[in-house]
Write an enzyme that holds these catalytic residues in place. Structure first.
Site, PDB file in Angstrom:
ATOM      1  N   ASP A  74       0.817  -1.210   0.000  1.00 57.79           N
ATOM      2  CA  ASP A  74       0.000   0.000   0.000  1.00 57.79           C
ATOM      3  C   ASP A  74       0.854   1.265   0.000  1.00 57.79           C
ATOM      4  OD1 ASP A  74      -2.282  -1.486  -0.069  1.00 57.79           O
ATOM      5  OD2 ASP A  74      -2.792  -1.241   2.049  1.00 57.79           O
ATOM      6  N   LYS A  79       2.573   6.433  -2.756  1.00 55.88           N
ATOM      7  CA  LYS A  79       3.575   7.301  -3.383  1.00 55.88           C
ATOM      8  C   LYS A  79       3.357   7.432  -4.889  1.00 55.88           C
ATOM      9  CE  LYS A  79       7.296   7.330  -0.057  1.00 55.88           C
ATOM     10  NZ  LYS A  79       8.749   7.239   0.189  1.00 55.88           N
ATOM     11  N   GLU A 150      -4.447  10.356   4.019  1.00 56.91           N
ATOM     12  CA  GLU A 150      -4.708  11.370   5.043  1.00 56.91           C
ATOM     13  C   GLU A 150      -3.601  12.403   5.135  1.00 56.91           C
ATOM     14  OE1 GLU A 150      -1.993   8.689   6.382  1.00 56.91           O
ATOM     15  OE2 GLU A 150      -4.045   7.926   6.605  1.00 56.91           O
ATOM     16  N   GLY A 191      -7.279   3.213   7.229  1.00 59.96           N
ATOM     17  CA  GLY A 191      -5.873   3.243   7.604  1.00 59.96           C
ATOM     18  C   GLY A 191      -5.648   3.810   8.995  1.00 59.96           C
ATOM     19  N   TYR A 192      -4.851   4.869   9.065  1.00 57.10           N
ATOM     20  CA  TYR A 192      -4.479   5.497  10.342  1.00 57.10           C
ATOM     21  C   TYR A 192      -5.715   5.933  11.128  1.00 57.10           C
ATOM     22  CZ  TYR A 192      -1.433   8.448  13.332  1.00 57.10           C
ATOM     23  OH  TYR A 192      -0.740   9.013  14.373  1.00 57.10           O
ATOM     24  N   SER A 193      -6.676   6.527  10.447  1.00 55.48           N
ATOM     25  CA  SER A 193      -7.897   6.990  11.110  1.00 55.48           C
ATOM     26  C   SER A 193      -8.632   5.845  11.795  1.00 55.48           C
ATOM     27  CB  SER A 193      -8.817   7.669  10.087  1.00 55.48           C
ATOM     28  OG  SER A 193     -10.041   8.041  10.673  1.00 55.48           O
ATOM     29  N   LEU A 194      -8.707   4.702  11.124  1.00 53.66           N
ATOM     30  CA  LEU A 194      -9.368   3.530  11.707  1.00 53.66           C
ATOM     31  C   LEU A 194      -8.671   3.097  12.991  1.00 53.66           C
ATOM     32  CD1 LEU A 194     -11.524   1.257  11.325  1.00 53.66           C
ATOM     33  CD2 LEU A 194      -9.759  -0.025  10.099  1.00 53.66           C
ATOM     34  N   SER A 195      -7.336   3.140  12.997  1.00 55.51           N
ATOM     35  CA  SER A 195      -6.564   2.751  14.178  1.00 55.51           C
ATOM     36  C   SER A 195      -6.832   3.671  15.362  1.00 55.51           C
ATOM     37  CB  SER A 195      -5.062   2.769  13.856  1.00 55.51           C
ATOM     38  OG  SER A 195      -4.757   1.871  12.821  1.00 55.51           O
ATOM     39  N   ALA A 214      -5.405  10.072  20.169  1.00 60.78           N
ATOM     40  CA  ALA A 214      -5.290  10.010  21.632  1.00 60.78           C
ATOM     41  C   ALA A 214      -5.716  11.315  22.294  1.00 60.78           C
ATOM     42  CB  ALA A 214      -3.864   9.641  22.033  1.00 60.78           C
TER      43      ALA A 214
END
Length: 294
Positions: A74, A79, A150, A191-195, A214
């Site tokens: 991914d 990129k 993102e 991705g990051y948002s889901l985490s 957080a």
């Protein structure tokens, strides 16, 4: 037919599949251009002597390309979009990495699906992307790129929280006390948002999601907004600087710099083969709704 090929790394377990792809394309007399650094990796690691044409920047491509193959995971796809931007070249992700959530096919499927791809027996899944500007202007090359997943701001060189003042279309929203803040596209929602507790959004939704990282606040929850919203951020904290990332690219900004985030006026087209869909991928790769009763 004209095809571009991009990759970042050359893994031994993918060597035979890269060779296979190039051989199959050569057999069909298809014009192939390979990203310059990736071509050097191929020549130094594989017994491929043909001197392919190459490219090294967005300016060297145009909309005459029929397909753009991304070989890797991914991160490689993230990129690759900066070589395509507004050219409307369909992306085919060939996963040689781990999960490969964004990939169209696995490396073992190259031979079985290539004819389908070359005959264009597929649909396109348009994906929105993000742009960013700063005030005062930063000349870091990171900010000339676009983000498929993102844009995120986060603390730097400190364990203390930062404060992210946030405006939507010049209307004040709130100040997030957190480790950072994510502005995610529907594609990036897995991705990051889901985490960080953000929702999954289907790629065709005209939305963005703002997800705190957080947060030290029980009321700070992810917020879904219209994708034509202009988002302005300003970071403050104990340190003098903070980090800004556009997908996998990272830069440093001085605190109190205004960050303006907008959806780009164009989309990136992902190839979706017959029988495939975002919902199928969600179930197969992220085990969405996994329940032994189903």
């Amino acid at each position: 037919m004209k095809i571009g090929i991009y990759g970042q790394f050359y893994h031994a377990n993918a060597a035979q599949y890269i060779g296979q792809l190039l051989e199959l394309l050569d057999q069909r007399n298809i014009e192939v251009l390979i990203e310059e650094d990736f071509l050097k990796l191929i020549h130094s690691n594989n017994k491929i002597e043909k001197d392919y044409k190459h490219f090294s920047a967005f300016e060297e491509l145009d909309n005459s390309f029929d397909l753009f193959f991304c070989i890797g995971g991914d991160g490689t796809i993230l990129k690759s979009i900066n070589y395509i931007r507004n050219l409307d070249i369909p992306i085919v992700g060939i996963n040689t990495g781990r999960l490969g959530f964004l990939a169209t096919i696995q490396k073992e499927q190259i031979e079985s699906t290539l004819e389908e791809l070359l005959e264009k027996k597929f649909s396109l899944s348009p994906r929105s992307v993000l742009t960013m500007q700063t005030n005062p202007r930063s000349y870091d090359p990171v900010f000339s790129h676009i983000a498929l997943n993102e844009i995120a701001v986060s603390r730097k060189n400190t364990t203390s929280m930062i404060t992210v003042d946030t405006w939507l279309d010049d209307q004040y929203l709130t100040s997030y006390w957190a480790d950072g803040l994510i502005i995610s596209t529907p594609t990036g929602s897995t991705g990051y948002s889901l985490s960080c507790g953000g929702p999954v959004i289907t790629p065709d939704a005209d939305s963005l999601v703002i997800t705190p990282i957080a947060p030290h606040n029980l009321n700070a929850r992810p917020l879904v907004i219209k994708d034509h919203t202009t988002i302005k951020l300003k970071v403050s904290g104990r340190g003098k600087e903070h980090l800004v990332s556009m997908d996998s690219r990272i830069a440093t900004l001085q605190n109190d710099t205004e960050i303006i985030i907008k959806k780009a006026p164009y989309t990136i087209n992902f190839v979706e083969l017959q029988g495939d869909s975002f919902l199928n991928t969600l179930r197969k790769k992220l085990l969405w709704g996994e329940d032994k009763r189903n």
